[in-house]
Design an enzyme around this catalytic site. Structure first.
Site, PDB file in Angstrom:
ATOM      1  N   HIS A  67      -2.835  -8.205   0.274  1.00 59.14           N
ATOM      2  CA  HIS A  67      -2.213  -8.175  -1.059  1.00 59.14           C
ATOM      3  C   HIS A  67      -3.043  -8.949  -2.077  1.00 59.14           C
ATOM      4  CE1 HIS A  67       1.356  -6.835   1.274  1.00 59.14           C
ATOM      5  NE2 HIS A  67       1.375  -5.994   0.272  1.00 59.14           N
ATOM      6  N   GLU A 310       5.539   3.018   7.159  1.00 61.20           N
ATOM      7  CA  GLU A 310       4.459   2.036   7.318  1.00 61.20           C
ATOM      8  C   GLU A 310       4.563   1.279   8.634  1.00 61.20           C
ATOM      9  OE1 GLU A 310       4.436  -0.688   4.025  1.00 61.20           O
ATOM     10  OE2 GLU A 310       6.592  -1.007   4.094  1.00 61.20           O
ATOM     11  N   ASP A 334      -0.115  -0.988   5.857  1.00 60.20           N
ATOM     12  CA  ASP A 334       0.607  -1.554   6.993  1.00 60.20           C
ATOM     13  C   ASP A 334       0.566  -0.638   8.208  1.00 60.20           C
ATOM     14  OD1 ASP A 334       1.520  -4.137   6.249  1.00 60.20           O
ATOM     15  OD2 ASP A 334       2.797  -3.174   4.768  1.00 60.20           O
ATOM     16  N   CYS A 381       1.007   6.107  -0.629  1.00 55.40           N
ATOM     17  CA  CYS A 381       0.764   5.087  -1.645  1.00 55.40           C
ATOM     18  C   CYS A 381      -0.117   3.946  -1.124  1.00 55.40           C
ATOM     19  CB  CYS A 381       2.086   4.541  -2.200  1.00 55.40           C
ATOM     20  SG  CYS A 381       3.112   3.773  -0.943  1.00 55.40           S
TER      21      CYS A 381
HETATM   22  C1  PEP Z   1       1.226  -0.137   2.374  1.00 54.34           C
HETATM   23  O1  PEP Z   1       1.575  -0.859   3.315  1.00 54.34           O
HETATM   24  O2  PEP Z   1       0.385   0.785   2.476  1.00 54.34           O
HETATM   25  C2  PEP Z   1       1.799  -0.354   1.042  1.00 54.34           C
HETATM   26  C3  PEP Z   1       1.552   0.462   0.035  1.00 54.34           C
HETATM   27  O3  PEP Z   1       2.535  -1.479   0.859  1.00 54.34           O
HETATM   28  P1  PEP Z   1       1.919  -2.946   0.669  1.00 54.34           P
HETATM   29  O4  PEP Z   1       0.445  -2.816   0.489  1.00 54.34           O
HETATM   30  O5  PEP Z   1       2.592  -3.529  -0.515  1.00 54.34           O
HETATM   31  O6  PEP Z   1       2.291  -3.629   1.941  1.00 54.34           O
HETATM   32 MG    MG Z   2       3.258  -2.151   3.095  1.00 54.66          MG
END
Ligand code: PEP
Ligand code: MG
Length: 451
Positions: A67, A310, A334, A381
């Site tokens: 993140h 995920e 994830d 996403c």
């Molecule tokens: C993911 O896990 O791909 C996702 C979009 O969520 P985050 O990156 O916020 O964990």
């Molecule tokens: Mg995620």
């Protein structure tokens, strides 16, 4: 819960960044236009950086889909994470170049390097301005398949970048950043205000409910030494935390429901691993809808509710889950870390973090097919959707909705516009059975070949 909100005080942040007590006397002003070299930085630290005008950073630990890295990209801060022994190469007061796109850091560059990077900067500017010409074009393949292109955002301010590239739909609005660098959680009104700002300018807006936990910790561990969690990524994260801390969750859910009266809102639940979690959310939502009706507060009674795919269990059971939700979205960041047991924040296992692993491609294909079979929309996403190398592979596997970061938006669109779909599916499906990375790389080249 309220007493344990984490607030990274500026002093603490500086102390950690610079790695020594002697530096805590620095004032925030001392850091504007600075480049930070640190062991590690949390997403909350990264948010602070922008507020204090820090130019770029490099860390010894971290992965490219952490993140911290995602936030740096969204805030437009050049950054390199997981650069081993970076401390030993850079001294305080060095002049430093951080090349975030290539993962290169240069200390005390000579004249030639400076000129090279100045040229690269102007080339990048020219490239971006040429790319902006396709802003108004629809995202359509050469043979006429319409592909939906949505944007990921972290803050309402990110909408500016989305509009700059001609985006309108938000496929992932991460909401945990509303919680960072403060003592108290946001209340319902604060949530609503943040959502209102986005809904006024975009439609639909997919608001993801809180995904705190893992590397987005809010608990100050210094105050809670007893509650040390050995493996936060497998612990109370996302929907698990929300179902445990229901007051926190309900404030957000009420705000999302109220926001649904203001525009086209969809709600998305992260980290779901079992259908019972979805059912519990539905129950809470029904109860909140009842309350809102009693209070004569408006909301959209048919606001779509979807889940993120995920956790591998979700992908494997996507045929069982899809009939019970309004939409799905694949979170590869994830999904990859959990399927391959390779921490997305740990550079030492970064070499295993492989979107092309057949296990990942099979899970993606399984989820796409299950959603299609159930007649439910599905998007991706995660960062894999942003990666130019994988756009055609994903199209070939059947993905029709990409949700990407604003800076990748036009590049992904350009690839879509130059793609001939007819030859992709048979090639992409072959990748599902290939165990050799070298063969997969060769096939990927064939998939991306422009004729
Ligand atoms: C993911 O896990 O791909 C996702 C979009 O969520 P985050 O990156 O916020 O964990
Ligand atoms: Mg995620």
């Amino acid at each position: 819960m309220a007493s344990v909100w984490r607030r990274v005080s500026f002093c603490l942040c500086i102390q950690r960044i610079l790695g020594g007590d002697q530096d805590t006397s620095l004032e925030p002003a001392d850091l504007s236009n600075a480049i930070i070299i640190a062991d590690d930085l949390s997403p909350a630290d990264t948010v602070l950086m922008q507020h204090h005008g820090i130019l770029a950073f490099a860390t010894e630990y971290g992965g490219s889909t952490s993140h911290t890295a995602i936030l740096a990209r969204s805030l437009g801060i050049p950054a390199i994470v997981g650069l081993q022994r970076v401390h030993s190469y850079i001294q305080a007061d060095d002049t430093v170049i951080v090349d975030g796109s290539e993962g290169i850091i240069l200390a005390e560059p000579d004249e030639r390097s400076l000129r090279y990077y100045q040229r690269r900067q102007s080339e990048e500017k020219r490239y971006r301005s040429a790319l902006s010409k396709i802003k108004a074009l629809p995202s359509l393949t050469r043979d006429g398949t319409s592909i939906s292109l949505q944007a990921n955002i972290e803050f309402p301010e990110d909408l500016k970048a989305v509009k700059r590239v001609g985006g309108k739909e938000i496929g992932l609005y991460r909401t945990e950043f509303l919680f960072m660098n403060r003592y108290q959680p946001p209340d319902e009104e604060e949530h609503l205000e943040a959502y209102r700002r986005v809904i006024q300018e975009a439609a639909p807006v997919t608001i993801r409910t809180l995904d705190l936990g893992a590397d987005k910790q809010i608990v100050d561990n210094r105050q809670h030494k007893d509650s040390f969690i050995t493996n936060p990524a497998l612990s109370l994260r996302g929907i698990r935390l929300c179902l445990k801390e229901q007051n926190l969750f309900k404030a957000q859910l009420r705000a999302i429901l109220r926001a649904s009266a203001l525009g086209e809102v969809r709600m998305m639940i992260p980290m779901v691993s079992d259908q019972s979690e979805i059912m519990q959310v539905y129950k809470i939502i029904e109860q909140l809808k009842k309350e809102l009706r009693q209070q004569s507060i408006k909301f959209d009674p048919s606001m779509p509710i979807g889940v993120m795919v995920e956790v591998p269990a979700m992908a494997i059971c996507s045929d069982l889950i899809a009939p019970h939700v309004d939409f799905l979205s694949i979170g590869t960041n994830d999904l990859i870390q959990y399927s391959l047991a390779a921490d997305r924040n740990d550079q030492s296992v970064n070499y295993l973090y492989n979107p092309l692993h057949p296990a990942i491609l099979r899970l993606i294909k399984m989820s796409l097919d299950a959603a299609t079979q159930a007649g439910k929309p599905i998007s991706m996403c995660g960062e894999m959707a942003n990666d130019k190398r994988y756009v055609r592979l994903l199209l070939g596997l059947g993905l029709r909705t990409f949700s990407v970061n604003p800076e990748s938006y036009l590049e992904v669109k350009q690839i879509i516009n130059k793609t001939d779909m007819s030859r992709l599916a048979p090639l992409a499906v072959r990748m599902l059975d290939m165990t050799s990375q070298a063969e997969r790389a060769e096939l990927l080249e064939a998939i991306n070949y422009e004729n």
